[in-house]
Design an enzyme around this catalytic site. Structure first.
Site, short mmCIF file in Angstrom:
data_model
loop_
_atom_site.label_atom_id
_atom_site.label_comp_id
_atom_site.label_asym_id
_atom_site.label_seq_id
_atom_site.Cartn_x
_atom_site.Cartn_y
_atom_site.Cartn_z
N ASP A 193 0.79 -1.27 0.22
CA ASP A 193 0.04 0.12 -0.03
C ASP A 193 0.84 1.34 0.03
O ASP A 193 2.00 1.07 -0.03
CB ASP A 193 -0.84 0.01 1.17
CG ASP A 193 -0.37 0.19 2.54
OD1 ASP A 193 0.87 0.58 2.49
OD2 ASP A 193 -1.11 -0.14 3.38
N ASN A 201 -4.13 12.89 0.14
CA ASN A 201 -5.51 13.39 0.11
C ASN A 201 -5.88 14.80 1.04
O ASN A 201 -6.52 15.56 0.42
CB ASN A 201 -6.53 12.13 0.45
CG ASN A 201 -6.59 11.13 -0.62
OD1 ASN A 201 -6.62 11.34 -1.81
ND2 ASN A 201 -7.09 10.04 -0.21
N HIS A 206 -9.03 14.73 -2.74
CA HIS A 206 -9.35 13.22 -3.43
C HIS A 206 -8.95 12.89 -4.93
O HIS A 206 -8.75 11.95 -5.45
CB HIS A 206 -10.57 12.49 -3.05
CG HIS A 206 -10.61 12.52 -1.50
ND1 HIS A 206 -10.26 11.22 -0.96
CD2 HIS A 206 -11.17 13.24 -0.51
CE1 HIS A 206 -10.41 11.46 0.36
NE2 HIS A 206 -11.02 12.50 0.67
N ASP A 210 -6.58 10.23 -6.46
CA ASP A 210 -7.19 9.38 -7.45
C ASP A 210 -6.22 9.23 -8.55
O ASP A 210 -5.95 8.17 -9.29
CB ASP A 210 -8.43 9.72 -8.08
CG ASP A 210 -9.66 9.53 -7.04
OD1 ASP A 210 -9.44 8.82 -6.20
OD2 ASP A 210 -10.72 9.87 -7.30
N GLU A 236 -5.88 2.27 -0.96
CA GLU A 236 -4.58 2.13 -1.51
C GLU A 236 -3.91 1.27 -1.57
O GLU A 236 -2.51 1.19 -1.50
CB GLU A 236 -3.84 3.52 -0.85
CG GLU A 236 -3.24 3.44 0.45
CD GLU A 236 -4.24 3.72 1.59
OE1 GLU A 236 -4.13 3.95 2.85
OE2 GLU A 236 -5.48 3.82 1.17
#
Length: 318
Positions: A193, A201, A206, A210, A236
């Site tokens: 991750d 974020n 966000h 993304d 993630e």
């Protein structure tokens, strides 16, 4: 009138009498008013004996040609898909109505055809066909089929990254582990991750987060083999299943991917965003462990990497 499928009886009336002509003209008026192709063809010679007004508007005057010469294109003889074999019973007598669909080779349009063998007025067997244009219906059916296919595909794909979603990852993974068990061969699982992804974020929103996830997914694709299974498990968190992969090979693959992610920079206004990732690797050399067990081991390796400073690869397992 003779019954369907029976040969016409001899009558004292000569063909061409006023009664016959009137009745024939009446039938033609009815057939010409039908919004479908209606034609009659000799089943032996394929001579086109009759074509209604709708058919002539679309295909022209038959002019004593064969049915395949008027109604189809590119035919050097009777059509391979001719319905004649379906219209007679084992004794060669007219059977029931045969319903089928075809895309016309001359116009490209779709038709639903209702065909039946009957005895013509002179005693020969003919094929009577009523062909209704169903092109619009077929277009709708094809669009619905495409939409269903797309929906089924989306059900297995992570919408953001295009990787396998969690459901598809487990379905494909179970198959891969069954194969490894049958072959008693090695199989590896890598979990990773992104480090401090929440900070990205929180600081940039966000939408930027993304974009980072998409960049990571693209980096994964550049490093995996065709047989490998890559998935986004959520947020993630990502995972890889590598069939026929030993521990040293899995560690090398994880380290290579870690470097690719660390080197990825995403431009956002005047700044460049960079992230790192922590990896856990688990390998079963003989295919004796299942997917759930291996994911648990890889997850333990991932948390070990987090504890040891992040942006690193750790192995956990037998």
């Amino acid at each position: 009138m003779h019954s369907p499928g029976s040969k016409p009886e001899e009558t004292s009336r000569e063909p061409g009498t006023a009664c016959d002509c009137s009745r024939t003209a009446g039938f033609e008026i009815i057939l010409d008013s039908i919004d479908a192709i209606v034609y009659v063809a000799d089943m032996r010679t394929h001579e086109l004996l009759y074509l209604n007004s709708y058919g002539r508007q679309h295909y022209g005057d038959p002019e004593a040609l064969k049915c395949w010469q008027v109604l189809q294109a590119g035919q050097a003889g009777p059509c391979d898909f001719c319905s004649n074999p379906h219209l007679l019973d084992a004794d060669g007598e007219p059977a029931g109505v045969y319903v089928w669909e075809i895309r016309n080779t001359r116009t490209g349009r779709w038709y639903e055809c209702r065909d039946q063998a009957r005895y013509w007025s002179d005693g020969r067997l003919v094929r009577i066909e009523i062909a209704t244009d169903i092109t619009e219906r077929k277009r709708i059916e094809e669009e619905l089929a495409a939409a269903k296919h797309q929906a089924e595909a989306l059900a297995h794909v992570d919408e953001l990254t295009g990787l396998n979603n969690r459901r598809a990852f487990f379905q494909l993974g179970l198959q891969a582990f069954r194969q490894a068990a049958r072959a008693a061969g090695p199989i590896a699982v890598i979990m990773f991750d992104l480090d401090h992804f929440k900070q990205i974020n929180d600081a940039h929103g966000h939408l930027v987060g993304d974009k980072v996830l998409v960049a990571v997914a693209n980096g994964m694709r550049s490093q995996i083999r065709e047989a490998d299974i890559a998935g986004r498990l959520g947020g993630e968190e990502f995972a890889l299943i590598l069939p026929e992969t030993t521990l040293s090979e899995a560690l090398t693959a994880a380290e290579r991917l870690r470097g690719v992610i660390a080197a990825t920079r995403l431009a956002h206004g005047s700044i460049h965003i960079q992230c790192t990732s922590s990896f856990g690797v688990a390998v079963c050399e003989d295919g004796s462990l299942d997917l759930e067990h291996m994911l648990s081991l890889a997850d333990a390796g991932l948390y070990k990497a987090k504890r040891n400073g992040r942006n690193r690869v750790e192995h956990a397992g037998p």
